[in-house]
Design a protein around this motif. Structure first.
Motif: not given
Ligand code: SF4
Ligand code: SF4
Lengths: 330, 320
Positions: A53, A55, A93, A95-96, A199, A201, A277
């Motif tokens: 994504c 961010p 999420c 990805k974090f 979000y 960010y 996202c």
């Molecule tokens: S919530 Fe969405 S925008 Fe935020 S890090 Fe996860 S995938 Fe990316």
């Protein structure tokens, strides 16, 4: 004493008071990457995996910018900060969760990462332990860690109190660290109130949303965000949903949206959603359905690397026209 | 002299100018290609209108819309500057009372506007995906070697429209070629393309919107009977194409000018003789920070009257 770099992206916009105070009070120097610019974005797009994504790509750009100038890069593995959700299983999420690994694989010549796992949903929390681990990496004693953590928490609490007075998070951050005197926003000349949810960010990085907040302010809008609500106010909304979402920032956005839909002072809701996202494909649809149910005007604005000022401005102007015509009609 | 209002809609593809009377009758209109030169196009358009109309018409209000609306407003001295959504909505609700849905498909973008009791309640705009815009048909028309104007005629003769798959212009194109190779006739393929565009529009811009009649279909593409048929078939009811469907944005801007002048009293219109005024833009790259903004400066006869393109507000300048 070390220099610790904190990229100005993702959870930065939410947890900086704690992070920066903690590290500074341990006796180290914190450097932050500058606000997002074309160069940082381009770098992030180039370095990060293609299907990430926007961010996350941006985070890579900020991390790369800092890499040369710090001894450590602060990139904690954020798993959870509370026990919440249907099975107490709310996390950030995915990805974090994988962020330190992604960054390490994508970027060359990085300083060591402080990638401590922050997973506070377990019994007993775990913030002491996490803080202790960071302290150890930076060569600090347990006593120093304890004190720094206490001060960090206090700064974080102060930040949230400022936000809850109706101050936008970026102004509140200024106030926390530069002691700038911030007056709660005046309602002078503002005829419309819009809740901006999404979000942190995506909302507080003016580059990525083409200056959305500024455009709104120029147009005489009073802005409220989910971050101006207390945890109590937010979590109350959970009972309105058949099922809690799995992700921390997503839940905050949804709760905020739901709260403002039943707030009569709010004329409309703008959801800033990030292109590509995963969670947002659910969050946006959920908010759209709920907004319809509540008869609340709703505008999604998707941001990506090509977000142009003109496109955002046109949508915002049309949305405001719609709200003002409606009001005149009443 | 008839007192009248001028509306100008400058988009990336076309530039439209109209003049309407106090009662909303269309007195003159112009449809031009912008060709990437909005300033010249507007100047030429205004002058051409002046030659037609200046002797009988006095402009007592003017408004601009479209993506170049701010620029255009400085050229003509507009009384009101409005986004395309509002302008289209105003025009359509003057045209058809109680309109509930506006489908607008232009060359590069498309929109949907939902109204109730004459006011907008929801809208969406697409500027990213070509599969729901006129450029999709343009491309396929040239691939099939059919002038786009004849597209509708072909589609009307179709007996069994071919289903062209694909949510994206690129896939649709390859599927179309495939169907051609399978030997389907041209009429059925053309009709199939129209239906594909309608599906793409509905899945993209129209996603999640409840479409209720009366539906107005406007924009340059609405001239295409094949598309009108495809929309009817998809929706299961009539769609109305207003007579001046291709200049509705400009008509909306003219109506808005009528309102604006009532409020402010007099018009800022600079007149039809713009040929003596020299408008030009220059640009430079700011070195103030790593954003390297392309800052645009707008001059009227060597007077700098506006500047934009900076992300930080450092160069902000807006006069008048
Ligand atoms: S919530 Fe969405 S925008 Fe935020 S890090 Fe996860 S995938 Fe990316
Ligand atoms: S205009 Fe502002 S943001 Fe843009 S390059 Fe110059 S200083 Fe940077």
């Amino acid at each position: 004493m070390y220099t610790v770099g904190i990229p100005r992206s993702l959870a930065y916009f939410f947890f900086l008071p704690l992070w920066k105070t903690f590290i500074t009070e341990l006796g180290h120097e914190v450097i932050e990457s500058p606000p997002t610019s074309r160069a940082i974005l381009d770098r992030g797009v180039k370095e990060a995996v293609n299907d990430a994504c926007i961010p996350i790509k941006l985070y890579h750009g900020h991390a790369a910018h800092l890499a040369e100038n710090c001894d450590f890069l602060f990139c904690p593995r954020l798993v959870s900060v509370r026990k919440h959700g249907d099975f107490g299983s709310e996390t950030f999420c995915p990805k974090f969760l994988g962020l330190p690994d992604m960054v390490r694989l994508a970027l060359k010549d990085l300083p060591p990462l402080i990638d401590t796992r922050i997973d506070l949903k377990q019994p007993g929390g775990g913030s002491q332990e996490a803080a202790g681990e960071i302290g150890l990496r930076l060569g600090n004693s347990p006593a120093q860690v304890k004190r720094a953590l206490r001060l960090g928490m206090a700064a974080q609490g102060y930040f949230h109190r400022l936000c809850q007075q109706g101050i936008l998070a970026d102004d509140a951050l200024q106030a926390v660290f530069n002691g700038e005197k911030i007056y709660p926003p005046q309602s002078h000349g503002q005829d419309i109130t819009i809740a901006v949810v999404g979000y942190p960010y995506a909302i507080y990085d003016p580059y990525i949303n083409a200056g959305l907040l500024k455009i709104l302010q120029q147009q005489g809008v009073r802005i409220v965000t989910q971050d101006m609500l207390s945890d109590r106010e937010l979590n109350r909304q959970d009972s309105k949903l058949p099922k809690t979402l799995f992700w921390y920032f997503s839940n905050r956005a949804v709760y905020g949206g739901l709260h403002f839909m039943s707030d009569r002072q709010v004329d409309g809701i703008i959801h800033v959603t990030a292109f590509a996202c995963g969670p947002d494909s659910m969050v946006d649809r959920l908010l759209e359905i709920e907004a319809k149910r509540h008869a609340t005007p709703y505008l999604p604005i998707a941001v990506d690397e090509h977000t142009g000022e003109a496109g955002v401005r046109t949508r915002v102007e049309a949305f405001l026209d719609m709200l003002r015509y409606k009001r005149r009609r009443r | 002299m008839i007192q009248a209002y001028l509306g100008v809609d400058v988009g990336s593809v076309s530039t439209n100018l109209v003049i309407i009377s106090e009662l909303g009758q269309l007195l003159a209109s112009k449809y031009m290609r912008t060709n990437g030169r909005p300033i010249q196009t507007v100047q030429e358009g205004i002058q051409a209108l002046g030659q037609e109309a200046a002797s009988q018409i006095e402009i007592i209000g003017c408004g601009t819309t479209g993506s170049a609306r701010y620029l255009t407003s400085m050229i003509i001295g507009a009384d009101v500057v409005k986004n395309e959504i509002t302008a289209h909505a105003i025009a359509a609700s003057h045209e058809i009372e109680d309109v509930r849905t506006i489908i607008e498909i232009g060359g590069q973008d498309s929109k949907i506007i939902i109204l109730q009791d004459g006011i907008v309640t929801d809208f969406a705009m697409n500027t990213v995906c070509a599969a729901g815009t006129g450029s999709f048909l343009d491309q396929q028309a040239s691939r099939l070697c059919i002038p786009i104007e004849e597209f509708g005629g072909y589609a009307a003769k179709a007996t069994n429209p071919v289903r062209i798959a694909g949510r994206c212009a690129v896939f649709a194109e390859s599927d179309m070629i495939h169907k051609q190779q399978l030997g389907y006739n041209l009429e059925d393929i053309v009709a199939g393309l129209c239906e594909a565009l309608v599906r793409n529009y509905m899945n993209n811009v129209g996603k999640g919107k409840e479409i209720m009649a009366p539906v107005v279909f406007q924009g340059g593409v609405a001239a295409n009977q094949g598309l009108v048929r495809a929309f009817k078939k998809y929706l299961g009811f009539e769609v109305v194409v207003p007579p001046y469907h291709d200049v509705m944005g400009a008509i909306g801007a003219a109506y808005l000018a009528r309102e604006a002048v009532k409020r402010k009293g007099r018009t800022g219109f600079k007149g039809f003789n713009l040929e003596n005024i020299n408008f030009r833009t220059t640009s430079f790259e700011c070195r103030g920070c790593s954003n390297a903004c392309e800052v645009v400066q707008f001059f009227e006869n060597n007077n700098l009257i506006a500047r934009w393109g900076d992300r930080c507000g450092k160069w902000e300048l807006q006069v008048g």
